[in-house]
Motif scaffolding. Structure first.
Motif, PDB file in Angstrom:
ATOM      1  N   MET A  25       0.908  -1.340  -0.068  1.00 58.73           N
ATOM      2  CA  MET A  25       0.099   0.025   0.045  1.00 58.73           C
ATOM      3  C   MET A  25       0.872   1.357  -0.094  1.00 58.73           C
ATOM      4  O   MET A  25       1.771   1.290   0.733  1.00 58.73           O
ATOM      5  N   ARG A  26       0.471   2.244  -0.787  1.00 59.64           N
ATOM      6  CA  ARG A  26       1.310   3.282  -0.908  1.00 59.64           C
ATOM      7  C   ARG A  26       1.040   4.176   0.419  1.00 59.64           C
ATOM      8  O   ARG A  26       0.135   3.939   1.364  1.00 59.64           O
ATOM      9  N   VAL A  79      -6.105   5.562   5.079  1.00 57.82           N
ATOM     10  CA  VAL A  79      -6.879   4.478   5.765  1.00 57.82           C
ATOM     11  C   VAL A  79      -6.902   4.526   7.203  1.00 57.82           C
ATOM     12  O   VAL A  79      -7.756   4.358   7.902  1.00 57.82           O
ATOM     13  N   SER A 103       0.414   7.546   0.861  1.00 60.41           N
ATOM     14  CA  SER A 103      -0.537   8.321   0.973  1.00 60.41           C
ATOM     15  C   SER A 103      -1.823   7.517   1.453  1.00 60.41           C
ATOM     16  O   SER A 103      -2.953   8.245   1.879  1.00 60.41           O
ATOM     17  N   THR A 104      -2.103   6.351   0.672  1.00 56.40           N
ATOM     18  CA  THR A 104      -3.204   5.483   0.978  1.00 56.40           C
ATOM     19  C   THR A 104      -3.412   5.031   2.217  1.00 56.40           C
ATOM     20  O   THR A 104      -4.270   4.887   2.660  1.00 56.40           O
ATOM     21  N   ARG A 105      -2.197   4.638   2.910  1.00 58.01           N
ATOM     22  CA  ARG A 105      -2.217   4.381   4.408  1.00 58.01           C
ATOM     23  C   ARG A 105      -2.480   5.326   5.223  1.00 58.01           C
ATOM     24  O   ARG A 105      -3.363   5.104   6.168  1.00 58.01           O
TER      25      ARG A 105
END
Length: 160
Positions: free
Chosen positions: A1-2, A9, A4-6
């Motif tokens: 997971m990138r 989330v 920024s996505t982490r």
């Protein structure tokens, strides 16, 4: 997971959920009825906007009064007094020095004083009145050197 996505989330979504929960909790708490027992006296704490606690300081005596229970037939006030100079007022009997007036002209004497704290400089407790009708105005008069008046205009739907 990138990264920024982490971040979205694991940080922002829980933060939004937490903020939403807090907002709901605060909205519910504003008109929440809290039931508690103080020295065997059941207290229903109702504090809508029109029933906020009132306070006066005169003759070296501070008196705080709040409406703790309000029904069609009974009202209980939380009364706290504090003075380091006017000790006679602290020693006075609230059952003899207090009158409640409803609807501007109907007086009631208190039926019960349940003390929760008393020393030379402080006195605190619950003062209860039995009513014969639903109040639209509460006017509590405490007689010390002069009359102290605590008054609340009631919303017709505010008593429980």
């Amino acid at each position: 997971m990138r990264k920024s996505t982490r971040r979205v989330v694991f940080l922002y979504i829980p933060l939004l959920i937490l903020m939403g929960s807090c907002t709901v909790w605060i909205a519910k708490a504003r008109h929440k009825t809290v039931r508690s027992t103080v020295n065997g006296l059941s207290i229903v704490n109702v504090q809508p906007e029109e029933l906020q606690s009132l306070s006066t300081v005169e003759n070296a005596l501070k008196i705080d009064v709040g409406v703790d229970k309000l029904t069609d037939t009974e009202v209980t006030f939380h009364v706290a007094m504090e003075s380091y100079q006017n000790l006679d007022a602290i020693k006075g009997d609230p059952l003899k020095t207090t009158i409640l007036t409803i609807q501007r002209d109907i007086p009631f004497k208190p039926v019960r004083w349940k003390e929760t704290k008393h020393d030379d400089y402080h006195r605190e407790g619950y003062l209860t009145f039995i009513l014969n009708r639903r109040p639209t105005v509460l006017k509590l008069s405490i007689f010390e050197m002069e009359e102290r008046v605590f008054e609340w205009e009631l919303d017709p739907g505010s008593s429980e």
